[in-house]
Design a protein around this motif. Structure first.
Motif, PDB file in Angstrom:
ATOM      1  N   SER A  64      -4.986   5.710   6.011  1.00 60.60           N
ATOM      2  CA  SER A  64      -5.004   4.267   6.295  1.00 60.60           C
ATOM      3  C   SER A  64      -3.591   3.735   6.516  1.00 60.60           C
ATOM      4  O   SER A  64      -3.388   2.797   7.291  1.00 60.60           O
ATOM      5  CB  SER A  64      -5.721   3.508   5.177  1.00 60.60           C
ATOM      6  N   ILE A  65      -2.607   4.333   5.871  1.00 60.66           N
ATOM      7  CA  ILE A  65      -1.207   3.918   6.069  1.00 60.66           C
ATOM      8  C   ILE A  65      -0.742   4.280   7.484  1.00 60.66           C
ATOM      9  O   ILE A  65      -0.122   3.472   8.176  1.00 60.66           O
ATOM     10  CB  ILE A  65      -0.288   4.556   5.000  1.00 60.66           C
ATOM     11  N   VAL A  72       0.840  -1.213   0.000  1.00 63.54           N
ATOM     12  CA  VAL A  72       0.000   0.000   0.000  1.00 63.54           C
ATOM     13  C   VAL A  72       0.872   1.260   0.000  1.00 63.54           C
ATOM     14  O   VAL A  72       0.557   2.255  -0.663  1.00 63.54           O
ATOM     15  CB  VAL A  72      -0.952  -0.009   1.223  1.00 63.54           C
ATOM     16  N   ALA A  73       1.986   1.207   0.735  1.00 62.80           N
ATOM     17  CA  ALA A  73       2.893   2.357   0.778  1.00 62.80           C
ATOM     18  C   ALA A  73       3.500   2.616  -0.597  1.00 62.80           C
ATOM     19  O   ALA A  73       3.617   3.777  -1.023  1.00 62.80           O
ATOM     20  CB  ALA A  73       4.004   2.104   1.805  1.00 62.80           C
ATOM     21  N   ILE A 110       0.416   1.491  10.212  1.00 64.46           N
ATOM     22  CA  ILE A 110       1.744   1.485  10.858  1.00 64.46           C
ATOM     23  C   ILE A 110       1.570   1.406  12.372  1.00 64.46           C
ATOM     24  O   ILE A 110       2.275   0.652  13.053  1.00 64.46           O
ATOM     25  CB  ILE A 110       2.557   2.752  10.473  1.00 64.46           C
ATOM     26  N   GLU A 111       0.623   2.175  12.897  1.00 64.27           N
ATOM     27  CA  GLU A 111       0.404   2.155  14.349  1.00 64.27           C
ATOM     28  C   GLU A 111      -0.054   0.768  14.812  1.00 64.27           C
ATOM     29  O   GLU A 111       0.442   0.234  15.806  1.00 64.27           O
ATOM     30  CB  GLU A 111      -0.633   3.201  14.740  1.00 64.27           C
ATOM     31  N   ARG A 112      -0.976   0.160  14.066  1.00 63.39           N
ATOM     32  CA  ARG A 112      -1.468  -1.177  14.432  1.00 63.39           C
ATOM     33  C   ARG A 112      -0.356  -2.212  14.378  1.00 63.39           C
ATOM     34  O   ARG A 112      -0.223  -3.051  15.260  1.00 63.39           O
ATOM     35  CB  ARG A 112      -2.597  -1.591  13.484  1.00 63.39           C
ATOM     36  N   VAL A 113       0.432  -2.150  13.322  1.00 59.92           N
ATOM     37  CA  VAL A 113       1.530  -3.106  13.164  1.00 59.92           C
ATOM     38  C   VAL A 113       2.534  -2.943  14.301  1.00 59.92           C
ATOM     39  O   VAL A 113       3.012  -3.928  14.876  1.00 59.92           O
ATOM     40  CB  VAL A 113       2.216  -2.899  11.782  1.00 59.92           C
ATOM     41  N   ARG A 131      -5.250   8.584  14.992  1.00 58.39           N
ATOM     42  CA  ARG A 131      -5.220   7.503  13.998  1.00 58.39           C
ATOM     43  C   ARG A 131      -3.821   7.374  13.416  1.00 58.39           C
ATOM     44  O   ARG A 131      -3.643   7.220  12.215  1.00 58.39           O
ATOM     45  CB  ARG A 131      -6.236   7.799  12.891  1.00 58.39           C
ATOM     46  N   GLY A 132      -2.828   7.446  14.269  1.00 54.67           N
ATOM     47  CA  GLY A 132      -1.444   7.259  13.834  1.00 54.67           C
ATOM     48  C   GLY A 132      -0.754   8.564  13.497  1.00 54.67           C
ATOM     49  O   GLY A 132      -1.395   9.618  13.381  1.00 54.67           O
ATOM     50  N   TYR A 133       0.575   8.468  13.366  1.00 56.87           N
ATOM     51  CA  TYR A 133       1.392   9.649  13.065  1.00 56.87           C
ATOM     52  C   TYR A 133       2.296   9.365  11.881  1.00 56.87           C
ATOM     53  O   TYR A 133       2.823   8.262  11.740  1.00 56.87           O
ATOM     54  CB  TYR A 133       2.286  10.001  14.257  1.00 56.87           C
ATOM     55  N   GLY A 134       2.498  10.386  11.085  1.00 56.67           N
ATOM     56  CA  GLY A 134       3.533  10.307  10.070  1.00 56.67           C
ATOM     57  C   GLY A 134       4.805  10.920  10.630  1.00 56.67           C
ATOM     58  O   GLY A 134       4.751  11.829  11.466  1.00 56.67           O
TER      59      GLY A 134
END
Lengths: 161, 107
Positions: free
Chosen positions: A82-83, A65-66, A87-90, B55-58
């Protein structure tokens, strides 16, 4: 005559039979414990293997996806979101596997997040990357490094698998 | 006795922090730095930053928000002493500390 002493060969034989039975039962119990322990180890190894396979699939999906994001013609904010979530989930799921320490995992997780989201991500100056270029190669490399670390830790924990 | 203030990033800023510069989006690292982090340093306060809940960070957001403070002229020591980072994902804290200590060189 001492009543506590066996007074015939028959009584000695009965005592030996009793001891032999006890030894037999002890051996049976020890054998059961060994078999049970080996069974539990096999189950634990299979469960960890299954979870590791799922993690590998999640990481390869994230990589895919990336690459899709960075090689697309236009910036895709929905895909970017969604990416970030993936990443956070992984990251959390890898730590839950318990195969490696955070000191071992964090540098690899950080490398992966940086490879995907530090440059050309959520950026107004988005530009399509060459699918065979260095940028995409870094994403694949950091994904591979993380999978390799987990696989090597699995082999250390279950050397006969 | 003074109690530390909290910045709960998801609740106070956005559940969807994204982008490096303000021009990249409404909840960028630059905006978070300017509106939430620099005022803390200018008032010499100490703040706990709660990172969970988004919902996460870049990395671009994290680098601009925290690494950008050092580029703005604040010392590494001042930044590190002003902010206590909290997250259930320790890799986030480690990455931010790397940006504060080494800036973009760490990439």
């Amino acid at each position: 005559m001492d009543p506590t002493q066996p007074n015939s060969i028959v009584e000695y034989r009965v005592d030996f039979q009793g001891i032999a039975q006890i030894i037999t039962w002890v051996l049976v119990i020890i054998g059961w414990l060994i078999v049970n322990s080996q069974h539990n180890k096999r189950i634990s190894r299979k469960e960890t293997r299954d979870r590791l396979d799922q993690m590998g699939e999640s990481l390869l999906k994230l990589e895919q996806v990336a690459i899709e994001y960075h090689t697309a013609k236009k910036r895709n904010d929905k895909l970017a979101c969604s990416i970030r979530t993936a990443i956070e989930r992984v990251s959390r799921a890898i730590n839950r596997l318990g195969l490696a320490t955070t000191a071992e995992l964090n540098p690899k997780i950080i490398d992966l997040r940086r490879a995907i989201t530090l440059q050309n991500f959520d950026s107004r100056k988005y530009e399509r990357k060459d699918p065979s270029g260095e940028f995409i190669d870094r994403i694949s490399h950091s994904t591979g490094e993380l999978i390799d670390l987990l696989e090597s830790k699995y082999l250390v924990r279950y050397p006969q698998s | 006795m003074s109690t530390k203030k909290f910045i709960r990033l998801a609740a106070d800023f956005s559940r969807y922090p994204a982008g490096r510069y303000v021009k990249d989006g409404p909840y960028s690292g630059e905006r978070f730095r300017e509106e939430y982090l620099r005022p803390v340093l200018d008032k010499s306060e100490q703040v706990i930053i709660e990172l969970d809940g988004t919902r996460g960070y870049g990395s671009s957001f994290l680098e601009e928000a925290f690494g950008g403070l050092v580029r703005c002229g604040y010392s590494v020591e001042k930044v590190k002493s002003a902010f206590e980072l909290r997250s259930s994902d320790s890799s986030l804290i480690e990455e931010i500390m790397d940006y504060i200590e080494h800036g973009s060189d760490s990439t």
